[in-house]
Design an enzyme around this catalytic site. Structure first.
Site, PDB file in Angstrom:
ATOM      1  CD  GLU A   1      53.943 -56.580 116.091  1.00 29.67           C
ATOM      2  OE1 GLU A   1      53.091 -56.900 115.259  1.00 29.67           O
ATOM      3  OE2 GLU A   1      55.081 -57.055 116.128  1.00 29.67           O
ATOM      4  CG  HIS A   2      52.362 -54.924 123.998  1.00 28.98           C
ATOM      5  ND1 HIS A   2      53.725 -54.980 123.819  1.00 28.98           N
ATOM      6  CD2 HIS A   2      52.103 -53.716 124.524  1.00 28.98           C
ATOM      7  CE1 HIS A   2      54.263 -53.856 124.244  1.00 28.98           C
ATOM      8  NE2 HIS A   2      53.294 -53.072 124.665  1.00 28.98           N
ATOM      9  CB  ALA A   3      46.164 -54.759 124.082  1.00 29.55           C
TER      10      ALA A   3
ATOM     11  N   GLY B   1      48.484 -51.811 120.281  1.00 28.29           N
ATOM     12  CA  GLY B   1      49.343 -50.744 119.760  1.00 28.29           C
ATOM     13  C   GLY B   1      50.558 -51.293 119.033  1.00 28.29           C
TER      14      GLY B   1
END
Ligand code: T46
Length: 138
Positions: free
Chosen positions: A51-53, A98
């Site tokens: 849960e980040h890019a 993602g």
């Protein structure tokens, strides 16, 4: 979204039942120069990871045991990939959100990165991610 899923070459000796071997090394199998490896394991079935890019990093994700789902999101389109074989590798490029879900019991997710760990390389807020994508549109 472009196809980010690759098949890795697996070496098997057909004359024996001694299993399979996959290798990754500089210039072969990895679309960047690797600097860091980490792996995630013992994830409860309902848990979500990622849960980040990233601003700059590329990551190659391989579920070397068991399976999990990885959703890649470019701010417009989302694609969910089922990683259920050590022969499948998924590339997560910079500015791609993602999310990792549906880890099966005992699964191990291997991640190869082209950068050293840097907390400033992470975009962890989804609204900020969308804003950055919008600002960087041509
Ligand atoms: C990703 C998914 C699949 C480090 O000190 N060095 C490292 O190289 C990493 C990856 C993590 N850490 C520390 C930082 C945190 O205190 O380990 C802790 C957990 O890391 P994080 O919260 O980043 O875990 P996830 O599951 O959110 O994300 C990690 C990777 O950071 C990320 O790049 O794609 O696994």
């Amino acid at each position: 979204m472009e196809n980010n899923l690759f098949n890795l070459e697996s070496y098997n000796d057909e004359d024996c039942s001694c299993g399979s071997l996959i290798f990754l090394q500089k210039g072969s199998g990895i679309p960047f120069e690797m600097k860091r490896i980490f792996y995630i394991y013992d994830v409860d079935l309902k848990q979500i990871r990622g849960e980040h890019a990233h601003y700059n990093s590329n990551q190659l994700l391989i579920c070397i045991h068991g399976s999990c789902d990885i959703t890649l999101d470019n701010g417009t389109n989302k694609t969910t990939y089922r990683l259920n074989s050590p022969t499948k590798a998924l590339l997560q490029k910079p500015f791609i959100w993602g999310k990792m879900t549906n880890f099966t019991k005992g699964s191990i997710l291997l991640c190869i990165s082209d950068s050293l760990y840097d907390t400033d390389d992470y975009i962890r807020d989804y609204e900020k991610f969308l804003k950055l994508i919008d600002e960087n549109k041509d």
